[in-house]
Design a protein around this motif. Structure first.
Motif, short mmCIF file in Angstrom:
data_model
loop_
_atom_site.label_atom_id
_atom_site.label_comp_id
_atom_site.label_asym_id
_atom_site.label_seq_id
_atom_site.Cartn_x
_atom_site.Cartn_y
_atom_site.Cartn_z
N ALA A 357 119.15 -71.07 45.30
CA ALA A 357 119.10 -70.38 43.86
C ALA A 357 119.61 -71.88 43.63
O ALA A 357 119.29 -71.84 42.21
CB ALA A 357 120.31 -69.95 44.52
N HIS A 358 119.40 -72.52 44.50
CA HIS A 358 119.14 -74.49 43.62
C HIS A 358 120.01 -74.57 42.43
O HIS A 358 120.42 -74.94 41.56
CB HIS A 358 117.83 -74.68 42.93
N GLY A 359 121.08 -73.35 42.50
CA GLY A 359 122.95 -74.22 41.21
C GLY A 359 122.36 -73.14 40.83
O GLY A 359 123.26 -73.47 40.15
N LYS A 360 121.81 -71.93 40.67
CA LYS A 360 121.45 -71.05 39.70
C LYS A 360 122.38 -69.70 40.37
O LYS A 360 122.71 -69.91 41.56
CB LYS A 360 120.40 -70.37 39.45
N ARG A 361 122.48 -69.37 38.73
CA ARG A 361 123.30 -68.00 39.34
C ARG A 361 122.25 -66.60 40.08
O ARG A 361 124.33 -66.25 40.78
CB ARG A 361 123.74 -67.30 38.17
N PHE A 362 121.15 -66.61 40.19
CA PHE A 362 120.42 -65.74 41.03
C PHE A 362 119.11 -66.16 41.59
O PHE A 362 118.82 -67.21 40.52
CB PHE A 362 120.36 -64.21 40.15
N TYR A 363 118.58 -65.71 42.19
CA TYR A 363 117.70 -65.72 42.73
C TYR A 363 117.25 -64.32 43.25
O TYR A 363 117.29 -64.00 43.79
CB TYR A 363 118.19 -67.10 44.18
N VAL A 364 115.82 -64.61 42.93
CA VAL A 364 114.77 -63.60 43.24
C VAL A 364 114.12 -63.66 44.62
O VAL A 364 113.39 -64.20 45.40
CB VAL A 364 113.66 -63.20 42.38
N ASP A 365 114.43 -62.34 45.19
CA ASP A 365 113.86 -62.02 46.92
C ASP A 365 113.19 -61.30 46.33
O ASP A 365 112.51 -59.65 46.14
CB ASP A 365 114.55 -61.51 47.64
N LYS A 366 111.09 -61.61 46.58
CA LYS A 366 110.12 -60.57 45.77
C LYS A 366 109.22 -60.39 46.84
O LYS A 366 108.41 -60.60 47.02
CB LYS A 366 109.28 -61.26 44.60
N LEU A 367 109.96 -59.37 48.01
CA LEU A 367 109.47 -58.99 48.64
C LEU A 367 109.17 -57.52 48.84
O LEU A 367 110.07 -56.80 48.78
CB LEU A 367 109.50 -59.13 50.23
N PRO A 368 107.71 -57.45 48.06
CA PRO A 368 107.38 -55.13 48.01
C PRO A 368 107.05 -54.97 48.95
O PRO A 368 108.54 -53.67 48.19
CB PRO A 368 105.58 -55.22 47.93
N VAL A 369 107.34 -54.76 50.51
CA VAL A 369 107.16 -54.41 50.88
C VAL A 369 109.32 -53.62 51.40
O VAL A 369 109.60 -52.74 52.47
CB VAL A 369 107.12 -54.62 52.49
N ASN A 370 110.50 -54.60 51.24
CA ASN A 370 111.80 -54.12 50.79
C ASN A 370 112.04 -53.10 50.04
O ASN A 370 113.13 -52.38 50.15
CB ASN A 370 112.12 -54.98 50.49
N TRP A 371 111.08 -51.98 49.83
CA TRP A 371 111.54 -50.44 48.75
C TRP A 371 111.97 -49.78 50.23
O TRP A 371 112.28 -48.70 50.14
CB TRP A 371 110.47 -50.25 48.11
N ILE A 372 111.26 -49.96 51.34
CA ILE A 372 112.06 -49.49 52.21
C ILE A 372 113.02 -49.69 52.73
O ILE A 372 114.28 -48.54 53.42
CB ILE A 372 111.17 -49.61 54.08
N GLN A 373 113.45 -50.70 52.75
CA GLN A 373 114.44 -51.17 52.99
C GLN A 373 116.15 -50.67 51.94
O GLN A 373 117.03 -51.40 51.92
CB GLN A 373 114.90 -52.52 53.45
N ALA A 374 115.43 -50.39 50.87
CA ALA A 374 116.76 -50.33 49.52
C ALA A 374 117.65 -50.13 50.04
O ALA A 374 119.27 -50.11 49.12
CB ALA A 374 115.81 -49.77 48.20
N GLY A 375 117.96 -48.80 50.71
CA GLY A 375 119.73 -47.96 50.83
C GLY A 375 119.93 -48.79 51.62
O GLY A 375 120.79 -49.33 51.86
N PHE A 376 119.45 -49.54 52.54
CA PHE A 376 120.04 -50.71 53.78
C PHE A 376 120.55 -51.98 52.80
O PHE A 376 121.61 -52.78 52.50
CB PHE A 376 119.63 -51.26 54.50
#
Length: 520
Positions: A357-376
């Motif tokens: 995050a380098h000191g910012k409030r949010f950071y983006v984790d953009k891994l498309p295949v995480n669709w399968i892990q959304a519930g987890f």
């Protein structure tokens, strides 16, 4: 017994296949010499092979504590740490001051590869430039440097480096396909004849030949020769499908199990615990659905850092389940899911990623295949935001089929696999929306490119962020991009990719039939 004699015995045991005896001797050696980095590294690799993930991690961490000024040992420790998701410890190793004095081009190139894996592209580029200044020059090095230049938006320099790689007389298909992506080829400036010569000389059925066919497809497609382009694409895809098995029925059955497990009661309906640290924003969806464009939109916000395509949630899940798998979710993970400590899993993910995050409030984790892990993700990280990028079936499936993913995404190389995968994805996303109300925000690609400000406002509102005009002016975002869209996302937003599949409507008709009602 002396340490030298113990090591000699370990080598004999391993050479004769007596793994248990070798491991017992290693453990004895470490009781007497707990600071032996090589012993920790070897034991970690043996434990990893036995699927004893947490024990492997413990020895990988111990190994890292023992390395001093040997860059080779540092690299071995770092690779072991990355294997078990100990990202923070790996970065601490890479901060060793001895690296600043390194005068070995090959070692600097290896260190650059690690930095690239971590998404630290500026640091990777600096290490590659140091290696180059020392005279390091191989085809692999030229390729890696060309890719890094592309990630950093230096397309012209990247093309020169990839040209140099290919000029070394190599049949380097990955360099050819990367070079083809850098710009639109023209009748006066293309590599079609060279590619055809390289294909004729390449080994039949090799991954190298497949990559060259994909490069030829891209260049012929740019030139408008759709018939010859499609023929090259079919040849390349057929090679990759033969080399990359994909059991669609087994994958669908696993998705069935997952959706039964993550029901409406899986994620507790309680408010998220207070946590003032940086929070992740996940972007999920099919590859080639526009996730990189959405990531660029968010990453332009002054309170958001784009962290890239991270594998950290999957690594935290493996650690929690004490089991390694190359899949986002496998049957062992599902068997153990009801016994996992979900808050601890989420905390481990945060511990290994918040530095991004380098000191910012949010950071983006953009891994498309995480669709399968959304519930987890929803259960382990109650404060996390999840954005789902969607694109019409034929557009996104066509874009997947024509992309050269190397050894990743084996589903993409044949129509039947692709249709099955897309069906699994669609029903999973529909399920998440039912059982995780208000946790996932859908973003349509067509709306994003036609009305980016409206989409930006809705996305930022969902994430709890104020609107920032720079989110819409994507060409002002100069951050590195390490995806197949590295070149395209530096252009102004456009709608050229919408319904682009229709140029190949006849060839794609079998895929459209397999998708059925989803293709409408």
């Amino acid at each position: 017994m002396s340490t030298d004699r113990q090591w000699a015995r370990i080598r004999r045991y391993r050479e004769s296949g007596q793994t248990g005896a070798a491991q017992a001797t290693l453990e004895t050696l470490l009781r007497d010499n707990p600071a032996d980095a090589d012993a920790h590294a070897l034991l970690a690799s043996m434990l990893f092979a036995q699927d004893r993930y947490r024990e492997c991690a413990r020895h990988a961490l111990a190994c890292a504590q023992c390395v001093e000024s040997d860059i080779g040992a540092i690299l071995r420790a770092v690779n072991g740490l990355l294997q078990v998701g100990e990202i923070v410890a790996a970065r601490e190793c890479l901060a060793n001051p001895v690296i600043a004095q390194c005068d070995s081009g090959p070692l600097l190139a290896q260190l650059a590869g690690v930095r690239q894996l971590l998404g630290e592209h500026e640091a990777a580029m600096a290490l590659l430039d140091r290696a180059r200044a020392l005279g390091h020059d191989t085809a692999d090095f030229r390729f890696v440097r060309g890719v890094q230049l592309m990630f950093n938006g230096r397309a012209d320099d990247a093309e020169q480096e990839l040209d140099a790689c290919l000029a070394m007389g190599t049949q380097y298909g990955r360099a050819a396909v990367t070079r083809a992506r850098l710009r639109k080829q023209t009748p006066r400036n293309n590599h079609v004849d060279d590619l055809r010569r390289r294909i004729a000389a390449a080994e039949t059925g090799s991954e190298n030949r497949a990559a060259l066919e994909y490069a030829l497809y891209k260049e012929l497609d740019d030139l408008g020769d759709t018939a010859q382009a499609w023929a090259a694409l079919e040849r390349g895809a057929a090679i990759m499908a033969a080399r990359q098995p994909y059991l669609a029925a087994a994958e669908s059955a696993r998705v069935d199990r997952l959706l039964r497990l993550v029901d409406a009661g899986f994620v507790p309906a309680t408010s998220a615990p207070a946590d003032d640290g940086p929070q992740p924003i996940f972007i999920v969806g099919m590859p080639r659905s526009g996730t990189t464009v959405l990531d660029r939109l968010l990453g332009a916000h002054p309170q958001v850092e784009s962290a890239g395509e991270l594998g950290d949630f999957a690594r935290a899940l493996r650690w929690s389940a004490d089991h390694f798998t190359n899949q986002p979710v496998d049957d062992v993970i599902l068997d153990r899911a009801d016994r996992l400590d979900w808050p601890a899993l989420g905390q481990r993910y945060l511990e290994q990623t918040r530095w991004r995050a380098h000191g910012k409030r949010f950071y983006v984790d953009k891994l498309p295949v995480n669709w399968i892990q959304a519930g987890f993700i929803a259960r382990a990280l109650p404060q996390a935001k999840i954005l789902h990028m969607s694109r019409p079936a034929m557009d996104v499936c066509h874009s997947n089929f024509r992309a050269y993913f190397g050894t990743g995404y084996a589903y993409s190389y044949a129509f039947d696999r692709l249709a099955a995968y897309y069906r699994d994805y669609r029903r999973a996303m529909a399920h998440w929306q039912r059982v995780l109300p208000n946790r996932i925000h859908d973003v349509e690609y067509a709306q994003l490119v036609s009305d980016p400000e409206a989409v930006a406002r809705a996305v930022l509102d969902f994430c709890g962020l104020p609107f920032a005009p720079e989110c819409v002016a994507l060409t002002g975002n100069r951050a590195a991009v390490a995806t197949l869209s590295a070149v395209q996302v530096r252009e102004p937003l456009h709608a050229r990719a919408i319904a682009e599949w229709r140029r190949y409507a006849d060839q794609l008709e079998p895929l459209r039939a397999l998708l059925g009602d989803l293709a409408d």
